[in-house]
Scaffold this active site. Structure first.
Site, PDB file in Angstrom:
ATOM      1  NE  ARG A   1     -30.176  45.310 -62.672  1.00 54.63           N
ATOM      2  CZ  ARG A   1     -30.387  44.036 -62.969  1.00 54.63           C
ATOM      3  NH1 ARG A   1     -29.722  43.090 -62.257  1.00 54.63           N
ATOM      4  NH2 ARG A   1     -31.369  43.741 -63.684  1.00 54.63           N
TER       5      ARG A   1
ATOM      6  CE1 TYR B   1     -22.010  58.058 -41.894  1.00 52.72           C
ATOM      7  CE2 TYR B   1     -22.803  55.921 -42.844  1.00 52.72           C
ATOM      8  CZ  TYR B   1     -22.652  57.438 -42.635  1.00 52.72           C
ATOM      9  OH  TYR B   1     -23.512  57.991 -43.209  1.00 52.72           O
TER      10      TYR B   1
ATOM     11  CG  ASP C   1     -15.603  53.347 -43.868  1.00 53.91           C
ATOM     12  OD1 ASP C   1     -15.061  54.244 -44.739  1.00 53.91           O
ATOM     13  OD2 ASP C   1     -16.566  53.575 -43.664  1.00 53.91           O
TER      14      ASP C   1
ATOM     15  CE  LYS D   1     -19.678  61.191 -46.519  1.00 56.36           C
ATOM     16  NZ  LYS D   1     -19.361  60.128 -45.387  1.00 56.36           N
TER      17      LYS D   1
HETATM   18  C1  LIG Z   1     -20.281  58.934 -45.167  1.00 60.39           C
HETATM   19  C2  LIG Z   1     -19.564  57.671 -44.695  1.00 60.39           C
HETATM   20  C3  LIG Z   1     -20.434  56.452 -45.311  1.00 60.39           C
HETATM   21  C4  LIG Z   1     -21.526  56.253 -45.809  1.00 60.39           C
HETATM   22  O1  LIG Z   1     -21.393  56.754 -47.106  1.00 60.39           O
HETATM   23  P1  LIG Z   1     -22.554  57.329 -48.012  1.00 60.39           P
HETATM   24  O2  LIG Z   1     -21.768  57.549 -49.368  1.00 60.39           O
HETATM   25  O3  LIG Z   1     -23.018  58.532 -47.545  1.00 60.39           O
HETATM   26  O4  LIG Z   1     -23.343  56.194 -48.235  1.00 60.39           O
HETATM   27  C5  LIG Z   1     -19.732  55.368 -44.427  1.00 60.39           C
HETATM   28  N1  LIG Z   1     -18.415  55.556 -43.676  1.00 60.39           N
HETATM   29  C6  LIG Z   1     -17.920  56.706 -43.578  1.00 60.39           C
HETATM   30  C7  LIG Z   1     -16.631  56.833 -42.731  1.00 60.39           C
HETATM   31  C8  LIG Z   1     -18.641  57.923 -43.765  1.00 60.39           C
HETATM   32  O5  LIG Z   1     -18.157  59.041 -43.416  1.00 60.39           O
END
Ligand SMILES: *Cc1c(COP(=O)(O)O)cnc(C)c1O
Length: 401
Positions: free
Chosen positions: A54, A107, A179, A204
């Site tokens: 952790r 998002y 992000d 992603k």
């Molecule tokens: C999928 C996504 C998230 C969230 O991420 P997770 O790994 O599903 O928690 C945040 N921002 C964007 C732009 C995303 O496409």
């Protein structure tokens, strides 16, 4: 300075080195120490590597080394998902009484943190139009502590002038987080534009194979140490095997991204003037309203595009169900193409008014191009658009209730 492909393969070379060519998986919850001194030292090592998983794990540290070097930041850390990265960072950086600025187009999970979570903790928020730097300036208050940015945004592919907002924030002593999921450090480096903390859904593109949920944060060590302190408490720890898979995915990111970029651009150009399509939302098209800003801060535009069907909701369903290669899924960034119809997905969760308020057109299909051959994806999408036009939306809507 080595290039990104070299960085992706070698940046973690000195992090827990061994003679194994592929990194061993440290599938362990804890590490033992030789003596009390070593034990105490391991416990306070920020984003520690050998105390308790952790707190950190060699596989986490290896991923972090690669991400930090790709993003041009001092440090990085991993979390169990993109949302864990965001929530942990926000909990670490803001307190009751503070104010946070976010984007209107963002998002869904990020919007929910802004609208549902932060107010319960006594943090006020303002959402602004990301294309208008003056809107950010107007939203600033003496209590503003953090600005949350996302460019390109999900699912509308809107663009934020990251340097302009970073300059504004710094002039007012406000932190910025961006992000970078849709762009990846191969297409855009927010830290080079002045952003303090960069985060990703590593689920992603960074992992790229749709087999891991993970998140990463990258930024100055001093800020990441603060976030790490809270990560110990939220406990959204990435499993060592998932970290190992993410490291393996990162090795080929610089090979995969150019194909995603080429497929996104080719699909956008092929569909932009199709009579079944009202408009294509893709920052790589000169017709995109923020194309100039996008071109100034991005070196490629990614694999995700928003295809707005002229026939609205029913035409979007018809188009999506006729695509052969992209299957219906909410994710993106993997080698396989995926598509989603946001208005249909939200029908069960949001009212018609809320869907309209989100600014997402009912006829929008978000297509995430994978790494298939460009000609195959373009032919498939054009055939689906032709058929949608030929059959008429109403007939199709009854075939796909
Ligand atoms: C999928 C996504 C998230 C969230 O991420 P997770 O790994 O599903 O928690 C945040 N921002 C964007 C732009 C995303 O496409």
């Amino acid at each position: 300075m080595p290039g990104s492909s070299t960085v992706a393969v070698h940046a973690d070379r000195d992090v827990h080195p061994s003679h194994a060519v592929a990194r061993p998986i440290y599938q362990t919850a804890a590490f033992w120490a030789e003596d009390a001194e070593q034990f105490a030292g391991a416990a306070v090592d920020p984003r520690g590597q050998a105390f308790y998983t952790r707190y950190g794990n060699p596989n986490h540290a290896q991923v972090a080394a690669v991400v930090a070097e790709l993003e041009h930041t001092e440090a990085a850390m991993v979390t169990a998902s993109g949302m864990a990265a965001l929530t942990t960072a926000v909990l670490a950086l803001v307190s009751a009484g503070d104010h946070v600025i976010g984007q209107k187009s963002t998002y869904g999970g990020t919007a929910s943190v802004l609208l549902n979570l932060l107010p319960r903790w006594g943090v006020s928020i303002t959402q602004v139009d990301q294309a208008d730097p003056a809107a950010f300036e107007r939203a600033l208050t003496p209590k503003t502590r953090l600005i949350l940015l996302e460019s390109p945004s999900n699912p509308l592919l809107q663009i934020t002038d990251l340097r302009a907002i970073a300059d504004l924030a710094h002039a007012h002593g406000v932190l910025t987080m961006a992000d970078n999921t849709f762009a990846t450090p191969l297409n855009q480096r927010p830290a080079d534009l002045g952003i303090d903390v960069v985060w990703h859904s590593a689920t992603k593109y960074l992992n790229g194979h749709s087999d891991v949920s993970a998140g990463v944060l990258a930024g100055p060590a001093q800020i990441l140490d603060q976030i790490w302190d809270v990560a110990l408490l939220t406990g959204a720890t990435l499993g060592p095997f998932d970290a190992w898979l993410l490291l393996r995915g990162l090795r080929t990111l610089p090979l995969r991204l150019p194909r995603h970029n080429a497929n996104g651009q080719a699909l956008a150009e092929a569909l932009n003037h199709h009579p079944a399509v009202a408009r294509v939302h893709y920052p790589g098209l000169p017709s995109h309203p923020h194309h100039t800003v996008a071109a100034s801060q991005m070196s490629g535009f990614g694999g995700v595009l928003g295809i707005e069907l002229a026939g609205g909701f029913d035409a979007a369903e018809a188009f999506l169900s006729r695509l052969h290669y992209p299957r219906r899924s909410a994710s993106l960034g993997g080698v396989e193409s995926l598509a989603v119809h946001p208005a249909a997905m939200w029908r069960g969760m949001l009212s018609e008014d809320q869907i309209t308020a989100s600014g997402v057109p009912a006829g929008l299909v978000r297509l995430a191009a994978g790494t298939e051959d460009t000609a195959d994806l373009v032919a498939d999408a054009l055939a689906a658009a032709d058929a949608t036009l030929a059959t008429g939306d109403t007939a199709l809507a009854s075939a796909h209730p």
